[in-house]
Design an enzyme around this catalytic site. Structure first.
Site, PDB file in Angstrom:
ATOM      1  N   CYS A 135       5.015  31.750 105.474  1.00 16.14           N
ATOM      2  CA  CYS A 135       6.103  32.686 105.191  1.00 16.14           C
ATOM      3  C   CYS A 135       6.111  33.053 103.710  1.00 16.14           C
ATOM      4  O   CYS A 135       6.671  32.314 102.883  1.00 16.14           O
ATOM      5  CB  CYS A 135       7.437  32.054 105.595  1.00 16.14           C
ATOM      6  N   CYS A 138       9.507  33.552 102.098  1.00 20.02           N
ATOM      7  CA  CYS A 138      10.233  32.300 101.817  1.00 20.02           C
ATOM      8  C   CYS A 138       9.658  31.612 100.571  1.00 20.02           C
ATOM      9  O   CYS A 138      10.400  31.039  99.787  1.00 20.02           O
ATOM     10  CB  CYS A 138      10.103  31.305 102.958  1.00 20.02           C
ATOM     11  N   ASP A 139       8.338  31.642 100.407  1.00 17.58           N
ATOM     12  CA  ASP A 139       7.700  30.737  99.445  1.00 17.58           C
ATOM     13  C   ASP A 139       7.004  31.415  98.264  1.00 17.58           C
ATOM     14  O   ASP A 139       6.527  30.719  97.358  1.00 17.58           O
ATOM     15  CB  ASP A 139       6.665  29.859 100.185  1.00 17.58           C
TER      16      ASP A 139
END
Ligand code: NAP
Length: 309
Positions: A135, A138-139
């Site tokens: 992701c 997300c990261d």
């Protein structure tokens, strides 16, 4: 044991749209998901949803959820652990993390979506969460001025590479062919981005590092040569796998695991309708998932009206 007419399994674009349509029709429906919003929450940018150009996936997923809530949709924050059929009734075992319970439903709109496909290479499992990510939205923030690799050639991989190029110093885009599944617009944007380097005809063999990712070993598919790239993180974007294990005993799926259903969502199992990425279709996008949710409510409503019990 609770009862409902329609159990909507999954709270992505398909499930949330189904919940909106069911609420508008005053149907007794319950949407089950431990965190409604769906896969789209992870998309950095959605630029193909009509009327909402350049909206983030997180904003769009949240807007769907809020819309359903405002319409009076009923949510159960649980995961569905098991579904069985007892005559014409579906019995769903729910797990909210503390306890399990059962929900009986006259029909099911199955909109459970897909899971990330794994790369299947040495080091992947050990380093997931320690430099291996599925992701980018997300990261990506963990990699300012770092070197990262993205694996894949679809819309997700190219979108991830573009997102990461704005944060990391260098992004290697590793793809097993030299043409891409991704849209032409994304391919063009990637090719015009200076800090994205394409590594084509190449597959990963191993993700290296003891406690965190330090490198990725690659093999060129044409000449079989290997190279070791030093990187700080790897983003796997090699597609999705349908989450159909729970229903595959009583509904027909294709050879790759997708539930066989047309636009009306009607499956081989009476009373079970398939919506979103889970069903056989040509184009898996937010807009087609939302359309499925609406169509499935129509099909479920007809099924319930014409069926006794
Ligand atoms: P995808 O379109 O299935 O692409 C997966 C990519 O990974 C392909 O390029 C494939 O290579 C490669 N791949 C698969 N297995 C591999 C392996 N073992 N090793 C190396 N490479 C491998 O998946 P996706 O990009 O996640 O997209 C999934 C669906 O969501 C698609 O329908 C996509 O259009 C949609 N999506 C839409 C948007 C948007 O509209 N904004 C954004 C993201 C995703 P080959 O090409 O050689 O098969």
């Amino acid at each position: 044991m609770e009862r409902t007419d329609i159990a909507i399994v999954g709270g992505g674009a398909a499930g949330l749209t189904a919940a909106i349509y069911a609420a508008r029709e005053r149907l007794a429906a319950v949407l089950i998901d431990d965190y409604p919003g769906g896969q789209i929450l992870q998309a950095a940018l959605v630029d193909n949803y009509p009327g909402l150009p350049e909206i983030s996936g997180e904003e769009l997923g949240e807007a769907f959820r809020q819309h359903a809530q405002d319409k009076g949709a009923v949510f159960l924050e649980s995961t569905v652990a098991h579904i069985k059929r007892e005559n014409d009734i579906f019995v769903l075992t729910l797990d909210d993390g503390v306890q399990t319970s059962e929900l009986r439903a006259r029909s099911v709109i199955y909109a459970a979506g897909c899971r990330h496909r794994l790369l299947g290479v040495e080091g992947e499992a050990r380093l997931t969460g320690h430099g291996v990510s599925y992701c980018a939205s997300c990261d990506a923030a963990f990699y300012p001025q770092k070197t990262v690799a993205v694996v894949g050639g679809g819309n997700t991989a190219l979108g991830d590479a573009l997102l990461l190029s704005r944060i990391a110093e260098t992004v290697y885009l590793i793809h097993r062919r030299d043409t891409f599944r991704a849209s032409a617009a994304l391919v063009e944007a990637v090719k015009q981005t200076d800090n994205i380097q394409l590594i084509l005809h190449t597959v990963p063999l191993e993700i290296c590092g003891e406690k965190a990712v330090t490198g990725i070993r690659l093999r060129n598919q044409n000449d079989q040569t290997q190279q070791l790239l030093q990187i700080d993180g790897v983003f796997a974007a090699v597609g999705m796998q349908p989450d159909t294990a729970m229903v595959s005993d009583f509904v027909r799926c294709d050879e790759t695991g997708y539930v066989i259903a047309g636009e009306d969502g009607i499956t081989s199992c009476p009373g079970l309708f398939a919506a979103g990425d889970i069903r056989t279709k040509q184009l898996r996008q937010v807009i087609t998932a939302a359309a499925d949710g609406a169509n499935c409510v129509r099909s479920a409503e007809h099924y319930l009206r014409t069926r006794k019990g």
